[in-house]
Design a protein around this motif. Structure first.
Motif, short mmCIF file in Angstrom:
data_model
loop_
_atom_site.label_atom_id
_atom_site.label_comp_id
_atom_site.label_asym_id
_atom_site.label_seq_id
_atom_site.Cartn_x
_atom_site.Cartn_y
_atom_site.Cartn_z
N LEU A 37 -9.44 -3.79 3.91
CA LEU A 37 -9.50 -5.22 3.59
C LEU A 37 -10.88 -5.63 3.10
CD1 LEU A 37 -7.41 -6.80 6.50
CD2 LEU A 37 -6.79 -6.64 4.08
N ALA A 38 -11.93 -5.04 3.71
CA ALA A 38 -13.29 -5.35 3.26
C ALA A 38 -13.52 -4.87 1.83
CB ALA A 38 -14.30 -4.72 4.21
N VAL A 39 -13.03 -3.67 1.51
CA VAL A 39 -13.17 -3.15 0.14
C VAL A 39 -12.38 -4.01 -0.84
CG1 VAL A 39 -12.69 -1.18 -1.35
CG2 VAL A 39 -13.62 -0.80 0.93
N ALA A 40 -11.16 -4.41 -0.45
CA ALA A 40 -10.35 -5.26 -1.33
C ALA A 40 -11.03 -6.61 -1.56
CB ALA A 40 -8.96 -5.46 -0.72
N ALA A 41 -11.63 -7.16 -0.50
CA ALA A 41 -12.32 -8.43 -0.66
C ALA A 41 -13.53 -8.30 -1.57
CB ALA A 41 -12.75 -8.96 0.72
N ALA A 42 -14.22 -7.15 -1.50
CA ALA A 42 -15.39 -6.94 -2.36
C ALA A 42 -15.00 -6.95 -3.83
CB ALA A 42 -16.07 -5.62 -2.00
N PHE A 43 -13.77 -6.52 -4.15
CA PHE A 43 -13.30 -6.57 -5.52
C PHE A 43 -12.65 -7.91 -5.86
CE2 PHE A 43 -13.58 -1.99 -4.97
CZ PHE A 43 -14.04 -1.57 -6.20
N ALA A 44 -11.97 -8.51 -4.90
CA ALA A 44 -11.20 -9.73 -5.19
C ALA A 44 -12.08 -10.96 -5.30
CB ALA A 44 -10.14 -9.93 -4.10
N VAL A 45 -13.12 -11.05 -4.48
CA VAL A 45 -13.94 -12.27 -4.48
C VAL A 45 -14.63 -12.49 -5.83
CG1 VAL A 45 -15.98 -13.36 -3.45
CG2 VAL A 45 -14.24 -12.33 -1.99
#
Length: 295
Positions: A37-45
């Motif tokens: 989730l942290a990696v996905a947030a780093a790309f999504a934000v």
């Protein structure tokens, strides 16, 4: 034997030990999910900021909903000087470089895939080593060479160097895909009187269509985002591609107009996204050559 008190023996793997293992697996799975989730947030934000800032005239570096959705940022950047001319320059520069890279990679990969020699492996290792060289390490001698042969500030000279920089890895990719084409199909074409160039163009390349597509898309994407090479070799503002002209949002204004920068970034990413959407079906086709040889 029955344990004292009438109870049977405790089953193996049950009790506190089993409960501890279950809890440990649960914690490990939870930690892995949180990391993903942290990696996905780093790309999504950043992508979320890009979409929101492009329709907000008061955009800054914060991710926030715009007070009013407006296309003013797109209207401000959709001009010949800011978008249309740099995008056309990028298409010409990257398209010609990609075409030259794919053609040269196919011609180089064919003998490497079909003929065995003691020099094949050292040559491939040398090609692989050239992909590890940073572009900044060779840029100074390349610039000096371009000055001597009058190729500085020319689109075709820059396209030639861009194609050369992407050629080593493209040869590796093309050879790996070409190894999957059965040699028996080429032998049948030779029996019918086809020459080697005809066999390559009419038999091998059509059968490895998904592989050629992968090499083409990968090369185009890498060239599309290249900033340093055209920044060094192209001097005239009317010849700069979009990857360099985006730098003007940081250098020509007193402060960065984040809304216009986000709008231009979306427009700049559109050709690559459209290219991927158009060829996505071919990429999913894969290779089905096992049934192509019978009898």
């Amino acid at each position: 034997m029955t344990a004292r008190g009438g109870r049977g023996p405790t089953p193996r793997g049950s009790g506190p030990a089993r409960t501890g293992r279950v809890r440990r697996r649960t914690r490990q799975r939870l930690a892995a999910d949180l990391a993903l989730l942290a990696v996905a947030a780093a790309f999504a934000v950043p992508l979320l900021w890009l979409l929101l800032a492009s329709v907000d005239t008061q955009a800054d570096l914060r991710v926030r909903l715009p007070g009013s959705v407006t296309p003013d940022n797109f209207s401000a950047v959709l001009t010949p000087d800011i978008t249309f001319t740099p995008m056309l320059n990028s298409l010409v520069l990257c398209g010609s470089s990609t075409l030259l890279t794919v053609v040269c990679a196919a011609l180089a990969a064919y003998p490497l895939s079909r003929y065995r020699s003691r020099l094949t492996r050292p040559y491939l290792l040398t090609v692989l080593f050239t992909t590890c060289l940073p572009i900044t390490a060779v840029m100074v001698p390349v610039y000096g060479l371009f000055v001597q042969v009058n190729l500085v500030d020319t689109t075709y000279g820059t396209a030639l160097f861009l194609a050369t920089s992407q050629l080593p890895f493209s040869i590796w990719l093309m050879k790996n895909f070409m190894d999957g084409v059965p040699l028996a199909l080429e032998e049948a074409a030779w029996t019918d009187g086809a020459s080697m160039p005809q066999t390559l163009v009419r038999v091998v390349l059509p059968l490895m269509g998904p592989g050629v597509t992968v090499v083409t898309v990968y090369t185009f994407i890498m060239l599309w985002g290249n900033f340093f090479v055209p920044f060094m070799l192209l001097l005239s503002p009317d010849r700069l591609p979009a990857s360099v002209s985006i730098f003007t949002f940081f250098g020509n204004y007193g402060s960065v107009v984040y809304g216009q920068l986000a709008a231009f970034s979306i427009l700049y990413s559109t050709p690559v996204l459209l290219l991927y959407v158009l060829i996505a079906r071919r990429l999913g086709g894969g290779f089905a050559l096992a049934g192509g040889v019978k009898g």
